[in-house]
Design a protein around this motif. Structure first.
Motif, short mmCIF file in Angstrom:
data_model
loop_
_atom_site.label_atom_id
_atom_site.label_comp_id
_atom_site.label_asym_id
_atom_site.label_seq_id
_atom_site.Cartn_x
_atom_site.Cartn_y
_atom_site.Cartn_z
N ALA A 92 -44.62 16.92 25.45
CA ALA A 92 -43.51 16.17 26.06
C ALA A 92 -42.22 16.55 25.37
N MET A 93 -41.11 16.09 25.95
CA MET A 93 -39.83 16.12 25.25
C MET A 93 -39.75 14.84 24.43
N TYR A 94 -39.42 14.99 23.17
CA TYR A 94 -39.34 13.85 22.26
C TYR A 94 -37.87 13.56 21.95
N TYR A 95 -37.52 12.29 22.07
CA TYR A 95 -36.14 11.85 21.87
C TYR A 95 -36.07 10.79 20.78
N CYS A 96 -35.00 10.82 20.01
CA CYS A 96 -34.72 9.67 19.16
C CYS A 96 -33.61 8.85 19.80
N ALA A 97 -33.58 7.59 19.41
CA ALA A 97 -32.60 6.66 19.96
C ALA A 97 -32.13 5.72 18.87
N ALA A 98 -30.88 5.33 18.96
CA ALA A 98 -30.30 4.40 18.00
C ALA A 98 -30.12 3.03 18.64
N GLY A 99 -30.53 2.01 17.90
CA GLY A 99 -30.30 0.66 18.37
C GLY A 99 -28.88 0.21 18.07
N THR A 100 -28.62 -1.06 18.28
CA THR A 100 -27.28 -1.60 18.06
C THR A 100 -27.25 -2.66 16.97
N SER A 101 -28.38 -2.83 16.29
CA SER A 101 -28.42 -3.83 15.23
C SER A 101 -29.50 -3.45 14.22
N TYR A 102 -29.72 -4.36 13.31
CA TYR A 102 -30.65 -4.11 12.20
C TYR A 102 -32.10 -3.99 12.67
N PHE A 103 -32.44 -4.78 13.68
CA PHE A 103 -33.85 -4.91 14.04
C PHE A 103 -34.16 -4.25 15.37
N CYS A 104 -35.43 -3.93 15.57
CA CYS A 104 -35.85 -3.20 16.75
C CYS A 104 -35.74 -4.07 18.00
N PRO A 105 -35.06 -3.56 19.00
CA PRO A 105 -34.95 -4.29 20.27
C PRO A 105 -36.10 -3.92 21.20
N ALA A 106 -36.06 -4.45 22.39
CA ALA A 106 -36.99 -3.99 23.42
C ALA A 106 -36.69 -2.54 23.74
N PRO A 107 -37.69 -1.77 24.13
CA PRO A 107 -37.46 -0.34 24.41
C PRO A 107 -36.37 -0.09 25.43
#
Length: 123
Positions: A92-107
């Motif tokens: 697959a193509m693998y992507y990283c993503a940045a959230g907007t806060s300290y803790f993990c949000p919903a995908p």
């Protein structure tokens, strides 16, 4: 401007390992949850794992069956995905993503993405 750059993908044989890296700039990395996703041809984007600012890990999917490990190095502004015992289904193509806060949000909450790195696993 936030930038995410993935690297470390490639062509490997089944059973081998890869370690993906995502180097970031333009954000306060140490205070930001980061995640890895993947997208295979003809399929939707699948969330894999997320790591919070204090190294807490959320598993968005269990498709890796414990073979993948997310980690981060705040000194290098980099998040990693160690992938072991790879199988053709991991291609697959693998992507990283940045959230907007300290803790993990919903995908579905991620809106900042890298361009991806291709992983191909041959049988």
């Amino acid at each position: 401007q936030v930038q995410l750059m993935e690297s470390g993908g490639g062509l490997v044989q089944a059973g081998e390992s890869l370690k993906l890296s995502c180097t970031t700039s333009g954000l306060t990395f140490a205070h930001t949850a980061m995640a890895w996703f993947r997208q295979a041809p003809g399929k939707g984007r699948e969330g894999l794992q997320c790591i919070s600012w204090n190294d807490g890990v959320d598993h968005y999917s269990h498709s890796d069956q414990g073979r993948f490990t997310i980690s981060r190095d705040n000194a290098k502004n980099t998040v990693y995905l160690q992938m072991d015992n790879l199988a053709p289904g991991d291609s697959a193509m693998y992507y990283c993503a940045a959230g907007t806060s300290y803790f993990c949000p919903a995908p579905s909450a991620f809106s900042t993405w890298g361009r991806g790195t291709q992983v191909t696993v041959s049988s």
